[in-house]
Design an enzyme around this catalytic site. Structure first.
Site, PDB file in Angstrom:
ATOM      1  N   PRO A 205      -6.515  74.887   3.609  1.00 61.45           N
ATOM      2  CA  PRO A 205      -6.425  73.974   2.903  1.00 61.45           C
ATOM      3  C   PRO A 205      -5.009  72.998   2.505  1.00 61.45           C
ATOM      4  O   PRO A 205      -5.116  71.984   1.836  1.00 61.45           O
ATOM      5  CB  PRO A 205      -6.994  74.040   1.516  1.00 61.45           C
ATOM      6  CG  PRO A 205      -6.713  75.570   1.295  1.00 61.45           C
ATOM      7  CD  PRO A 205      -6.410  76.114   2.866  1.00 61.45           C
ATOM      8  N   GLY A 206      -3.985  73.711   2.570  1.00 61.42           N
ATOM      9  CA  GLY A 206      -2.714  73.264   2.736  1.00 61.42           C
ATOM     10  C   GLY A 206      -1.645  73.755   1.599  1.00 61.42           C
ATOM     11  O   GLY A 206      -0.710  73.107   1.174  1.00 61.42           O
TER      12      GLY A 206
ATOM     13  N   ASP B 154      -4.432  71.361  11.714  1.00 64.04           N
ATOM     14  CA  ASP B 154      -5.715  72.476  11.415  1.00 64.04           C
ATOM     15  C   ASP B 154      -6.883  71.948  12.202  1.00 64.04           C
ATOM     16  O   ASP B 154      -7.019  70.505  12.468  1.00 64.04           O
ATOM     17  CB  ASP B 154      -5.995  72.659  10.120  1.00 64.04           C
ATOM     18  CG  ASP B 154      -6.748  74.112   9.760  1.00 64.04           C
ATOM     19  OD1 ASP B 154      -6.236  74.678   9.292  1.00 64.04           O
ATOM     20  OD2 ASP B 154      -7.819  74.258  10.361  1.00 64.04           O
TER      21      ASP B 154
ATOM     22  N   LYS C 167       1.425  85.005  11.335  1.00 68.34           N
ATOM     23  CA  LYS C 167       0.554  86.071  10.926  1.00 68.34           C
ATOM     24  C   LYS C 167      -0.019  86.791  11.916  1.00 68.34           C
ATOM     25  O   LYS C 167      -0.407  85.873  12.944  1.00 68.34           O
ATOM     26  CB  LYS C 167      -0.294  85.335  10.048  1.00 68.34           C
ATOM     27  CG  LYS C 167      -1.505  86.441   9.547  1.00 68.34           C
ATOM     28  CD  LYS C 167      -2.308  85.865   8.416  1.00 68.34           C
ATOM     29  CE  LYS C 167      -3.306  84.817   9.034  1.00 68.34           C
ATOM     30  NZ  LYS C 167      -4.123  84.307   7.553  1.00 68.34           N
TER      31      LYS C 167
HETATM   32  N1  SAM Z   1      -2.086  78.574   4.975  1.00 69.24           N
HETATM   33  C1  SAM Z   1      -3.024  78.100   4.692  1.00 69.24           C
HETATM   34  C2  SAM Z   1      -2.920  77.564   3.126  1.00 69.24           C
HETATM   35  O1  SAM Z   1      -1.938  78.408   2.671  1.00 69.24           O
HETATM   36  O2  SAM Z   1      -3.460  76.516   2.865  1.00 69.24           O
HETATM   37  C3  SAM Z   1      -4.225  78.790   5.068  1.00 69.24           C
HETATM   38  C4  SAM Z   1      -4.496  79.100   6.343  1.00 69.24           C
HETATM   39  S1  SAM Z   1      -6.195  79.885   6.872  1.00 69.24           S
HETATM   40  C5  SAM Z   1      -5.909  81.296   6.613  1.00 69.24           C
HETATM   41  C6  SAM Z   1      -6.050  79.793   8.703  1.00 69.24           C
HETATM   42  C7  SAM Z   1      -6.545  78.349   9.239  1.00 69.24           C
HETATM   43  O3  SAM Z   1      -6.163  78.256  10.794  1.00 69.24           O
HETATM   44  C8  SAM Z   1      -7.789  77.933   9.244  1.00 69.24           C
HETATM   45  O4  SAM Z   1      -7.905  76.616   8.360  1.00 69.24           O
HETATM   46  C9  SAM Z   1      -8.159  77.587  10.705  1.00 69.24           C
HETATM   47  O5  SAM Z   1      -9.071  76.309  10.829  1.00 69.24           O
HETATM   48  C10 SAM Z   1      -6.887  77.529  11.202  1.00 69.24           C
HETATM   49  N2  SAM Z   1      -7.039  77.558  12.878  1.00 69.24           N
HETATM   50  C11 SAM Z   1      -7.543  78.448  13.477  1.00 69.24           C
HETATM   51  N3  SAM Z   1      -7.066  78.299  14.938  1.00 69.24           N
HETATM   52  C12 SAM Z   1      -6.544  77.056  14.947  1.00 69.24           C
HETATM   53  C13 SAM Z   1      -6.327  76.194  15.918  1.00 69.24           C
HETATM   54  N4  SAM Z   1      -6.420  76.723  17.224  1.00 69.24           N
HETATM   55  N5  SAM Z   1      -5.556  75.005  15.697  1.00 69.24           N
HETATM   56  C14 SAM Z   1      -5.319  74.760  14.554  1.00 69.24           C
HETATM   57  N6  SAM Z   1      -5.681  75.489  13.448  1.00 69.24           N
HETATM   58  C15 SAM Z   1      -6.592  76.635  13.406  1.00 69.24           C
END
Ligand code: SAM
Length: 190
Positions: free
Chosen positions: A33-34, A62, A144
Site C-alpha cells: 500500500p505504499g 504495483d 526480499k
Molecule cells: N513494501 C510494501 C509497503 O511497504 O507498503 C508492501 C509490499 S507487499 C509485501 C508485496 C506487493 O508486491 C503486493 O502489493 C503485490 O501486489 C506486489 N507484486 C507482486 N508481484 C508484482 C509484479 N509482478 N509487479 C508489481 N507488483 C507486484
C-alpha cells in the site's frame, strides 16, 4: 504514520546501511500500500521538505492500486515484468535512471514452500532485469526473498552485477520466519 508495518523493515535496513540519501532517485517494486515509498520519500527528500538539501524522486509500481502519496509517482495496476511498465518508468525517472531499486514484492503464497520460494526468486530476477536497464553505476538494490534451494544462484547472479552483496534479516521481520533480504551495493558498469 505508515501505511503498513513493513515500513520498519526498510527503516531498520536503511538506518544501518544508509542507501537512501537526499537527491537520489528510487524505484519501489511491489509498492502497495505504499509504506516503503513513504520511507523513501522522507529519506530522498522528494517533497523538497528540506529546502537546503537535494530533492530526490520516488516511483512505485504495483499490480494493485496504490493511493496517492505526496513526493511519489505511482504506476498502479502495472506489472514490473511488462515492457510497457519499463517504458512508463523510463519516462518518470529523471534522466531515465535510478540510484536505488527496492523490491518488497511477493507472490500470493501457495503454502508450498519450495514453489513460493521459486516464484519469489523469479520476481527478484525481474527486479534485476530492471536494474540492468535503469540502475546507475554505483547504485544499489534491496530485494526480499524466501530462503531455499535457489537462493545461492540468486546471490551469484547479484554478485556478478554488484561489488558488495549480503543477506540481511531485520528484526522487524522476525515473525515472517523465512523472509530475508539481499542488499546489493555498488552496481558495476555494464
Ligand atoms: N513494501 C510494501 C509497503 O511497504 O507498503 C508492501 C509490499 S507487499 C509485501 C508485496 C506487493 O508486491 C503486493 O502489493 C503485490 O501486489 C506486489 N507484486 C507482486 N508481484 C508484482 C509484479 N509482478 N509487479 C508489481 N507488483 C507486484
Amino acid at each position: 504514520n505508515y501505511r503498513c508495518r513493513s515500513a520498519f523493515k526498510l527503516i531498520e535496513i536503511d538506518d544501518k546501511y544508509r542507501l537512501l540519501k537526499p537527491g537520489l532517485s528510487v524505484i519501489d517494486c511491489g509498492a502497495a500500500p505504499g509504506a516503503w515509498s513513504q520511507v523513501a520519500v522522507q529519506r530522498v527528500n522528494s517533497t523538497a521538505e528540506s529546502a537546503d538539501l537535494p530533492k530526490g524522486s520516488v516511483v512505485g509500481i504495483d499490480l494493485l492500486r496504490i493511493a496517492p502519496l505526496d513526493g511519489a509517482q505511482f504506476l498502479s495496476n502495472h506489472d514490473i515484468t511488462a515492457p510497457l511498465t519499463h517504458m512508463a518508468l523510463e519516462r518518470l525517472l529523471p534522466e531515465a535512471r535510478a540510484d536505488v531499486i527496492l523490491s518488497d514484492m511477493a507472490p500470493n503464497a501457495s503454502g508450498l514452500r519450495e514453489l513460493d520460494h521459486e516464484r519469489l526468486v523469479t520476481m527478484c530476477l525481474s527486479a534485476l532485469d530492471l536494474a540492468d536497464k535503469v540502475l546507475r553505476p554505483g547504485g544499489s538494490l534491496i530485494c526480499k526473498y524466501w530462503d531455499g534451494a535457489l537462493a545461492h544462484k540468486l546471490q551469484q547472479r547479484l554478485s556478478s552485477m554488484f561489488q558488495d552483496v549480503r543477506t540481511v534479516k531485520p528484526r522487524a521481520s522476525r515473525k515472517e520466519s523465512a523472509e530475508l533480504f539481499f542488499l546489493a551495493r555498488m552496481f558495476k558498469m555494464r
